[in-house]
Scaffold this active site. Structure first.
Site: not given
Ligand code: UGA
Length: 447
Positions: A162, A275
């Site tokens: 993350f 992303c």
């Protein structure tokens, strides 16, 4: 130097892989970074990061100097470590679906290298992959290429990442959670132990689950964050029509509700980066494969693309027709403190400006070398922000670089032909820019 559990390898020295490897090495783990790109490996061997990330250079240099981080293009070096993270890229195919070819290739090569290994080895899928990939793609390839039993000879986990660009090292050292997905207890226990050694007393919450849930957590996380941005941009576009309203105040107020939260509610020109767009498209494609159309995610994407048009409309509102006008675009990077321009909103805005016949001059403190490779030759690159403004009819601030924040109304006036300013990042307090022909995303007209 730590041994046993403490030696790891990372395959794929891109953004996630290099930051993960460097973070492990910085904590004293013997780490091997592996990539097929010899040039990248050579740079890492010299302690030089092949990409820009604040803090990375210093930490990397130290780790290489202490010989805790070794870089190689020889995948068989992974065998001498106890665990291998797969962090190769998972780009989009032209239809938006995920391209797993790098994952498949790296898994096969790792499996072949592990054939000769006598002891247990843990393989961890950190690349962003659609649910089912670890079980249905990685597992069979690994079993076949290694001729070993997954679960007994080899461990296998999904463990999504993350990290955010710009704060990657800090994020790696202080994550809000760790998600481990595995089918067998031995694999997840070993990865949990590895992270326990890494974080010590600062171990974040660990969510233990199956591989598919872990894989979906990553997509859910990015899709939610992107949707939050498209949501606040939608509110911004409404606020813009209401005299006296500023979306910042709306965001601040709703952010006090703990169910909403204050973060990721900054209205702007739309999200970019490598992303969000890629992952949402992959998730949409994945869902449609089993007949479900996630219209919310489509709307998130569509809202994002259209936001660039809203920015250009603001410029037209201030300037009139853009045909032949000189427009200064300040900032190309998809956010500050990076040279990354992948999916940047600035690219969408610049294309629209060119289509409308504008002459575009742009400046970015870091991203110009990358931008030169993809931006039309009709765009002029300025040496600094002030020269970008010279003679311009309108300026659009596209990236929230600190040096742009420091520009005062008089700076714009001093350089521009007509001092019209579109603040697409909401850097400025409208009160201080009243002497300009000024507007911002989500700012209603004066009462
Ligand atoms: C994003 C996620 O935040 C990470 O958690 C994730 O690991 C990463 O993608 C990934 O999947 O690799 P990143 O792409 O580095 O990280 O960028 P963010 O900081 O999330 O920003 C994304 C875009 O949203 C930027 O263009 C930014 O300017 C924009 N943004 C962000 C807004 O317009 N408003 C906000 O309030 C926040």
């Amino acid at each position: 130097m730590k041994s046993g559990l403490g030696s790891i390898s990372v395959i794929g020295m891109g953004y996630v892989g290099l930051c993960t490897a460097t973070a492990f090495a910085s904590k004293g783990f013997r780490t091997v970074g592996i990539d097929i790109d010899e040039k990248k490996i050579e740079q890492i061997q010299h302690g030089i990061a092949p990409l820009y990330e604040p803090q990375l250079d210093g930490v990397l240099k130290k780790a290489v100097k202490k010989k805790l981080l070794v870089a190689t293009s020889d995948i068989s070096q992974a065998v001498n470590t106890s665990s291998t993270f797969l962090t190769v890229g998972t780009p989009s195919r032209s239809d938006g679906s995920i391209d797993l070819s790098y994952v498949e290739k790296a898994t096969g090569e790792l499996g072949t290298a592990l054939r000769q290994k006598k002891s247990y080895h843990l393989v961890i899928v950190k690349s962003t992959v659609v649910p089912g990939t670890t079980r249905k793609t990685v597992r069979p390839i690994l079993a076949r290429s290694s001729s070993k039993n997954i679960g007994t000879d080899l461990g296998l986990c999904s463990n999504p990442e993350f990290l955010k660009e710009g704060t990657a090292i800090d994020d790696a050292l202080h994550p809000d959670k760790i998600v481990i997905g595995s089918d067998d207890e031995k694999s997840s226990r070993m990865l949990k132990q590895l992270y326990t050694r890494f974080y010590g007393r600062n171990l974040p919450p660990i969510i233990l689950t199956n591989p598919e849930t872990a894989e979906l957590v990553k997509y859910a996380s990015n899709a939610f964050l992107a949707t939050k941005i498209s949501f606040i941009n939608t509110i911004a576009n409404i606020a813009q029509e209401i005299p006296g309203v500023d979306v910042n105040q709306v965001a601040e107020a709703i952010g006090h509700d703990p169910r909403i939260g204050p973060l990721f509610l900054k209205a702007g020109p739309g999200y970019g980066g490598s992303c969000f767009h890629k992952d949402i498209e992959a998730l949409i494609n994945f869902s449609e494969d089993f007949g479900y159309s996630p219209i919310l995610l489509r709307a998130t994407e569509e809202t994002n693309v259209r936001q660039a048009g809203r920015v250009v409309e603001l410029a037209e509102k201030l300037t009139g027709s853009l045909q032949g006008k000189k427009i200064a675009v300040l900032g190309i990077a998809f956010k500050k403190d990076t040279d990354d321009i992948r999916e940047a909103a600035s690219l969408r805005v610049i294309n629209l400006l060119l289509k409308k016949g504008a002459r575009v001059t742009t400046y970015d403190p870091m991203a110009i070398p990358n931008a030169r490779k993809v931006i039309s030759e009709n765009v002029e690159f300025a040496a600094d922000e002030r020269s970008a403004l010279n003679g311009a009819d309108c300026c659009i601030v596209m990236t929230e670089w600190n040096q742009f924040r420091r520009l005062r109304a008089k700076d714009y006036q001093a350089h521009m032909h007509t001092s019209s300013l579109v603040d697409a990042r909401k850097l400025y307090d409208p009160k201080d820019y009243g002497t300009l022909n000024f507007t911002a995303i989500g700012l209603g007209p004066n009462q």
